[in-house]
Write a protein that holds these residues in place. Structure first.
Motif, PDB file in Angstrom:
ATOM      1  N   SER A  75    -102.990 -31.332  24.455  1.00 43.48           N
ATOM      2  CA  SER A  75    -102.506 -31.149  25.601  1.00 43.48           C
ATOM      3  C   SER A  75    -102.232 -29.708  26.178  1.00 43.48           C
ATOM      4  O   SER A  75    -102.628 -29.327  27.208  1.00 43.48           O
ATOM      5  CB  SER A  75    -101.729 -32.340  26.133  1.00 43.48           C
ATOM      6  N   SER A  76    -101.491 -29.297  25.438  1.00 47.83           N
ATOM      7  CA  SER A  76    -100.559 -27.804  25.813  1.00 47.83           C
ATOM      8  C   SER A  76    -101.824 -27.060  25.869  1.00 47.83           C
ATOM      9  O   SER A  76    -102.054 -26.001  26.538  1.00 47.83           O
ATOM     10  CB  SER A  76     -99.503 -27.445  24.874  1.00 47.83           C
ATOM     11  N   LYS A  77    -102.866 -26.919  24.649  1.00 49.47           N
ATOM     12  CA  LYS A  77    -103.772 -25.933  24.802  1.00 49.47           C
ATOM     13  C   LYS A  77    -104.711 -26.083  25.781  1.00 49.47           C
ATOM     14  O   LYS A  77    -105.141 -25.354  26.656  1.00 49.47           O
ATOM     15  CB  LYS A  77    -104.632 -26.324  23.382  1.00 49.47           C
ATOM     16  N   THR A  78    -104.946 -27.386  26.177  1.00 55.62           N
ATOM     17  CA  THR A  78    -106.003 -27.542  27.482  1.00 55.62           C
ATOM     18  C   THR A  78    -105.285 -27.100  28.758  1.00 55.62           C
ATOM     19  O   THR A  78    -105.896 -26.594  29.600  1.00 55.62           O
ATOM     20  CB  THR A  78    -106.224 -29.163  27.440  1.00 55.62           C
ATOM     21  N   ILE A  79    -103.928 -27.427  28.825  1.00 56.34           N
ATOM     22  CA  ILE A  79    -103.283 -26.940  30.202  1.00 56.34           C
ATOM     23  C   ILE A  79    -103.260 -25.494  30.201  1.00 56.34           C
ATOM     24  O   ILE A  79    -103.439 -24.883  31.301  1.00 56.34           O
ATOM     25  CB  ILE A  79    -101.542 -27.606  30.065  1.00 56.34           C
ATOM     26  N   ASN A  80    -102.980 -24.756  28.916  1.00 57.68           N
ATOM     27  CA  ASN A  80    -102.740 -23.225  28.874  1.00 57.68           C
ATOM     28  C   ASN A  80    -104.166 -22.867  29.395  1.00 57.68           C
ATOM     29  O   ASN A  80    -104.477 -21.714  30.078  1.00 57.68           O
ATOM     30  CB  ASN A  80    -102.328 -22.870  27.622  1.00 57.68           C
ATOM     31  N   TRP A  81    -105.398 -23.531  28.913  1.00 55.91           N
ATOM     32  CA  TRP A  81    -106.765 -22.843  29.046  1.00 55.91           C
ATOM     33  C   TRP A  81    -106.847 -22.978  30.713  1.00 55.91           C
ATOM     34  O   TRP A  81    -107.404 -22.224  31.046  1.00 55.91           O
ATOM     35  CB  TRP A  81    -107.560 -23.747  28.293  1.00 55.91           C
ATOM     36  N   CYS A  82    -106.548 -24.058  31.102  1.00 54.06           N
ATOM     37  CA  CYS A  82    -106.929 -24.425  32.567  1.00 54.06           C
ATOM     38  C   CYS A  82    -105.896 -23.173  33.532  1.00 54.06           C
ATOM     39  O   CYS A  82    -106.456 -22.852  34.412  1.00 54.06           O
ATOM     40  CB  CYS A  82    -106.295 -25.864  33.005  1.00 54.06           C
ATOM     41  N   ILE A  83    -104.857 -23.129  33.082  1.00 54.02           N
ATOM     42  CA  ILE A  83    -103.956 -21.948  33.695  1.00 54.02           C
ATOM     43  C   ILE A  83    -104.472 -20.919  33.560  1.00 54.02           C
ATOM     44  O   ILE A  83    -104.840 -20.014  34.701  1.00 54.02           O
ATOM     45  CB  ILE A  83    -102.665 -22.044  33.315  1.00 54.02           C
ATOM     46  N   TRP A  84    -104.915 -20.512  32.455  1.00 53.15           N
ATOM     47  CA  TRP A  84    -105.799 -18.977  32.151  1.00 53.15           C
ATOM     48  C   TRP A  84    -106.987 -19.056  33.090  1.00 53.15           C
ATOM     49  O   TRP A  84    -107.395 -17.812  33.599  1.00 53.15           O
ATOM     50  CB  TRP A  84    -106.093 -18.930  30.614  1.00 53.15           C
ATOM     51  N   GLN A  85    -107.860 -20.007  33.130  1.00 58.17           N
ATOM     52  CA  GLN A  85    -108.944 -20.237  33.944  1.00 58.17           C
ATOM     53  C   GLN A  85    -108.656 -20.141  35.310  1.00 58.17           C
ATOM     54  O   GLN A  85    -109.530 -19.325  36.051  1.00 58.17           O
ATOM     55  CB  GLN A  85    -109.725 -21.427  33.705  1.00 58.17           C
ATOM     56  N   ALA A  86    -107.745 -20.429  35.974  1.00 54.97           N
ATOM     57  CA  ALA A  86    -107.245 -20.401  37.320  1.00 54.97           C
ATOM     58  C   ALA A  86    -106.794 -19.031  37.729  1.00 54.97           C
ATOM     59  O   ALA A  86    -107.363 -18.409  38.731  1.00 54.97           O
ATOM     60  CB  ALA A  86    -106.135 -21.240  37.549  1.00 54.97           C
ATOM     61  N   LYS A  87    -105.979 -18.350  36.814  1.00 57.95           N
ATOM     62  CA  LYS A  87    -105.620 -16.894  36.811  1.00 57.95           C
ATOM     63  C   LYS A  87    -106.809 -15.772  37.197  1.00 57.95           C
ATOM     64  O   LYS A  87    -106.791 -15.052  37.833  1.00 57.95           O
ATOM     65  CB  LYS A  87    -104.704 -16.570  35.885  1.00 57.95           C
ATOM     66  N   ASN A  88    -108.038 -16.186  36.307  1.00 52.80           N
ATOM     67  CA  ASN A  88    -108.904 -15.398  36.108  1.00 52.80           C
ATOM     68  C   ASN A  88    -110.086 -15.656  36.957  1.00 52.80           C
ATOM     69  O   ASN A  88    -111.148 -14.998  36.847  1.00 52.80           O
ATOM     70  CB  ASN A  88    -109.240 -15.494  34.589  1.00 52.80           C
ATOM     71  N   ALA A  89    -109.976 -16.538  37.716  1.00 51.05           N
ATOM     72  CA  ALA A  89    -111.027 -17.182  38.523  1.00 51.05           C
ATOM     73  C   ALA A  89    -111.051 -16.068  40.047  1.00 51.05           C
ATOM     74  O   ALA A  89    -110.071 -15.463  40.119  1.00 51.05           O
ATOM     75  CB  ALA A  89    -110.908 -18.399  39.097  1.00 51.05           C
TER      76      ALA A  89
END
Length: 77
Positions: free
Chosen positions: A63-77
């Motif tokens: 779950s933490s990896k998925t949340i971190n990936w979603c945050i990273w995607q949102a920042k780089n979008a």
């Protein structure tokens, strides 16, 4: 059925010969069997708790990896 068959059927313990030492042996065997069941239940509880802990850790890490990936995607979008 013979009369002995009717007597044997409801009995908890049936002695084959008339040696009274067999009663003590039967009691020792019974206690050893009960102790073995207790040990098996103990191991079951330990293994179940370890399995549950591994499942919780696995879900938490995933779950933490998925949340971190979603945050990273949102920042780089």
């Amino acid at each position: 059925m013979a009369g002995t068959d009717f007597a044997i059927e409801p009995a908890d313990v049936v002695l084959v010969n008339s040696n009274p030492v067999d009663i003590l042996s039967t009691l020792k065997l019974s206690k050893a069997s009960y102790r073995n069941m207790d040990q098996n239940i103990g191991w079951l509880v330990i293994i179940s708790l370890q399995s549950l802990l591994l499942q919780v850790l696995s879900i938490a890490l995933t779950s933490s990896k998925t949340i971190n990936w979603c945050i990273w995607q949102a920042k780089n979008a």
